[in-house]
Design a protein around this motif. Structure first.
Motif, mmCIF file in Angstrom:
data_model
loop_
_atom_site.group_PDB
_atom_site.id
_atom_site.type_symbol
_atom_site.label_atom_id
_atom_site.label_comp_id
_atom_site.label_asym_id
_atom_site.label_seq_id
_atom_site.Cartn_x
_atom_site.Cartn_y
_atom_site.Cartn_z
ATOM 1 N N THR A 17 0.839 -1.124 -0.002
ATOM 2 C CA THR A 17 0.070 0.016 0.045
ATOM 3 C C THR A 17 0.754 1.069 0.229
ATOM 4 O O THR A 17 0.535 2.396 -0.562
ATOM 5 N N TYR A 18 2.166 1.269 0.586
ATOM 6 C CA TYR A 18 2.803 2.518 0.638
ATOM 7 C C TYR A 18 3.457 2.563 -0.881
ATOM 8 O O TYR A 18 3.258 3.695 -1.322
ATOM 9 N N LEU A 32 1.685 1.716 -3.530
ATOM 10 C CA LEU A 32 0.510 2.496 -4.421
ATOM 11 C C LEU A 32 0.328 3.877 -4.237
ATOM 12 O O LEU A 32 -0.053 4.851 -4.742
ATOM 13 N N THR A 33 0.694 4.365 -2.987
ATOM 14 C CA THR A 33 0.574 5.606 -2.347
ATOM 15 C C THR A 33 1.685 6.592 -3.105
ATOM 16 O O THR A 33 1.226 7.617 -3.592
ATOM 17 N N LEU A 80 -3.717 11.117 -1.070
ATOM 18 C CA LEU A 80 -2.635 10.458 -0.930
ATOM 19 C C LEU A 80 -1.637 10.960 0.381
ATOM 20 O O LEU A 80 -1.026 10.037 0.886
ATOM 21 N N SER A 127 -2.903 9.550 3.400
ATOM 22 C CA SER A 127 -2.778 8.035 3.566
ATOM 23 C C SER A 127 -1.495 8.089 4.148
ATOM 24 O O SER A 127 -1.091 6.956 4.780
ATOM 25 N N MET A 148 -8.314 6.459 4.719
ATOM 26 C CA MET A 148 -7.379 5.992 3.690
ATOM 27 C C MET A 148 -6.532 4.819 4.120
ATOM 28 O O MET A 148 -6.461 4.292 5.303
ATOM 29 N N VAL A 149 -6.029 4.113 3.280
ATOM 30 C CA VAL A 149 -5.403 2.873 3.369
ATOM 31 C C VAL A 149 -4.285 2.759 4.415
ATOM 32 O O VAL A 149 -3.656 1.763 5.026
ATOM 33 N N GLY A 150 -3.605 4.089 4.494
ATOM 34 C CA GLY A 150 -2.410 4.107 5.213
ATOM 35 C C GLY A 150 -2.712 3.749 6.745
ATOM 36 O O GLY A 150 -1.781 3.389 7.630
ATOM 37 N N ASN A 187 -5.499 5.850 -9.033
ATOM 38 C CA ASN A 187 -4.612 5.666 -8.135
ATOM 39 C C ASN A 187 -5.185 6.097 -6.901
ATOM 40 O O ASN A 187 -5.215 5.642 -5.599
ATOM 41 N N VAL A 220 -6.585 3.910 -3.282
ATOM 42 C CA VAL A 220 -5.956 4.354 -1.879
ATOM 43 C C VAL A 220 -7.292 4.552 -0.973
ATOM 44 O O VAL A 220 -6.990 3.939 0.133
ATOM 45 N N GLY A 225 -8.652 1.391 1.976
ATOM 46 C CA GLY A 225 -8.786 1.789 3.040
ATOM 47 C C GLY A 225 -10.236 1.414 3.662
ATOM 48 O O GLY A 225 -10.199 0.992 5.016
#
Length: 495
Positions: A345-346, A348-349, A390, A393, A400-402, A467, A471, A475
């Motif tokens: 995931t990092y 992708l971000t 982004l 994230s 967010m996915v982060g 993109n 993200v 998440g």
């Protein structure tokens, strides 16, 4: 199953052949005017991913070339994401590279050939089951990246960055090779499975093993960009053309994670108590140095380099939390899969953040300073929104996915009893939120320094939008990817 020798490496074999085709095509077409190499490279990457993907549903590990090569679900998942990352990088980079003369004249097609060779090296690293194959893949990737950083031969800053990267990269490769040679000397084998057996049986010289382990972990830390072996990252990220910075800072992290897992967990799991201490020191230093130093940066590429260092510190938290007193195989698999989820995931971000840096750049102008993002919302509300998503994230802000990526890593560290590490990681995340939100503030509350319209090719606009959407969706619905990571890790550890 060794009878499927070539089937295990079918994706890599196809990519090697396709790279030669792209190389020949570049001799006959002016890439600056006709994007032949660009289209062929994208097609090659897409087909490579499609060739690799079906093996994900095969639970058994397929070994090839005298057990020096392995195809398992973990390898397949990381290969597919490496292909996706490289594909997106080439889509983002086309206009930027063309505007800077990286695709015309004598350089026609070279950018794409080197990018494909970089990807090929990553795929070999991911499937390496012996010291020799891992090192060959590592060098293929590294040498291609050295050339890419120096591709703008008339650009002094890029040339300086290439020299720094080459010298420090050669030193790190030497560390890793020396460490591998010492472990080979202690165990009598290059194959990771046999190395693990000899170490577990206690038949190897512990002193030689420890020295080899220290050198090997040092080399791994360099490739990951973890402190205290991070000194190359800020200068190279800043000095390299942004399209190359993206090739350098995204997909290679997946391959570096793969070899860290294969070398340390699969090959030297019996020495976990020793290498976990080393990773702990690197994780703490990476989070502190990366986050604190990023605050002082005004160049956004340099700031994102320090951000990468801190993010790799988080990823190391998962790796060092897999084995602890009373742990079960399921707990170990959860920790490693949390780390794998984090690095995917990092990547992708970070693809999107550097893509927006390229988007704001134009011929003769690099949008590398934070001030260049001032007033972006007034110039393009959509791209300002994507950049905000982004950055949030990366800061770990829900939904967010982060946020989920940090959460699962912290849960793994807490389960392993590393409460103080969890507290430190949360504090450093709060520090990191400052410099991410500083860019958001500049985009939404400051007046634009440059009112020039933002022009972007349709492919870049669509890919960047997807993109940013990915993200958010990952998440909100992280389950499928996390489940895939757990399955992949459990199959890799069971083999």
């Amino acid at each position: 199953m060794t009878e499927l020798n070539y089937a295990a490496a079918s994706a890599e074999i196809f990519l090697a052949i396709a790279t030669m085709v792209v190389m020949v095509a570049g001799l006959f077409a002016n890439e600056a005017k006709t994007p032949v190499s660009h289209r062929l490279a994208l097609l090659a990457i897409a087909v490579t991913a499609l060739i690799a993907l079906p093996a994900f549903s095969v639970p058994d590990s397929i070994y090839a070339f005298s057990n020096s090569y392995v195809s398992d679900p973990m390898a397949v998942l990381l290969k597919v994401f490496a292909c996706i990352a490289t594909f997106m990088t080439l889509v983002y980079s086309r206009q930027y590279a063309n505007d800077r003369g990286m695709l015309g004249g004598n350089l026609s097609g070279e950018f794409y050939v080197l990018a494909l060779l970089t990807l090929l090296g990553q795929l070999i690293m991911i499937s390496g089951n012996s010291f020799l194959v891992i090192y060959l893949g590592l060098e293929m990737m590294s040498l291609s990246l050295y050339a890419l950083v120096a591709l703008r031969r008339d650009h002094a800053v890029s040339t300086e960055a290439a020299m720094k990267y080459f010298v420090l990269g050669a030193l790190a490769s030497g560390f890793m090779l020396y460490g591998m040679s010492m472990i080979y000397g202690a165990t009598g084998s290059l194959e990771l499975g046999k190395v693990a057996q000899v170490i577990a049986a206690g038949n190897a010289n512990k002193l030689v093993l420890m020295l080899g382990l220290v050198f090997m972990v040092s080399g791994l830390a360099f490739k990951l960009g973890a402190a205290p072996f991070h000194m190359w990252a800020p200068d190279v990220y800043q000095g390299a053309p942004t399209s190359v910075t993206l090739l350098l800072g995204a997909a290679p992290k997946l391959a570096s994670f793969a070899i860290a897992l294969r070398l340390l967990v699969e090959g030297m799991g019996a020495l976990a108590a020793d290498w976990q201490q080393m990773l702990m020191v690197m994780a703490v230093m990476s989070m502190v140095v990366g986050n604190v130093t990023a605050i002082a940066q005004t160049n956004i590429k340099r700031m994102l380099a320090y951000s990468t260092i801190s993010q790799m510190g988080f990823m190391l938290l998962g790796l060092l939390s897999g084995v602890f007193e009373g742990s079960s195989p399921e707990a170990a698999a959860y920790s490693y899969s949390a780390s794998m989820f984090y690095v995917i995931t990092y990547v992708l971000t970070t693809l999107g953040t550097f893509a927006l840096v390229m988007l704001l750049a134009r011929t003769g102008f690099e949008a590398e300073n934070i001030d260049d993002f001032k007033g972006l919302n007034q110039r393009s509300p959509w791209f300002a929104l994507v950049m905000m998503v982004l950055l949030l994230s990366l800061a770990g802000v829900p939904p967010m996915v982060g946020f989920y990526a940090k959460l699962v890593v912290l849960q793994a560290a807490l389960a392993a009893g590393h409460l103080w590490l969890v507290i430190l990681a949360v504090m450093m995340s709060l520090v990191g939120a400052y410099y991410y939100l500083r860019i958001v503030k500049a985009m939404y509350f400051d007046e634009p320094v440059d009112a020039a319209p933002i022009a972007a090719p349709t492919g870049m606009r669509v890919t960047l939008s997807l993109n940013g959407l990915a993200v958010v969706l990952l998440g909100v619905l992280p389950g499928p990817l996390m489940t895939a990571c757990i399955y992949a890790i459990m199959q890799a550890l069971a083999s």
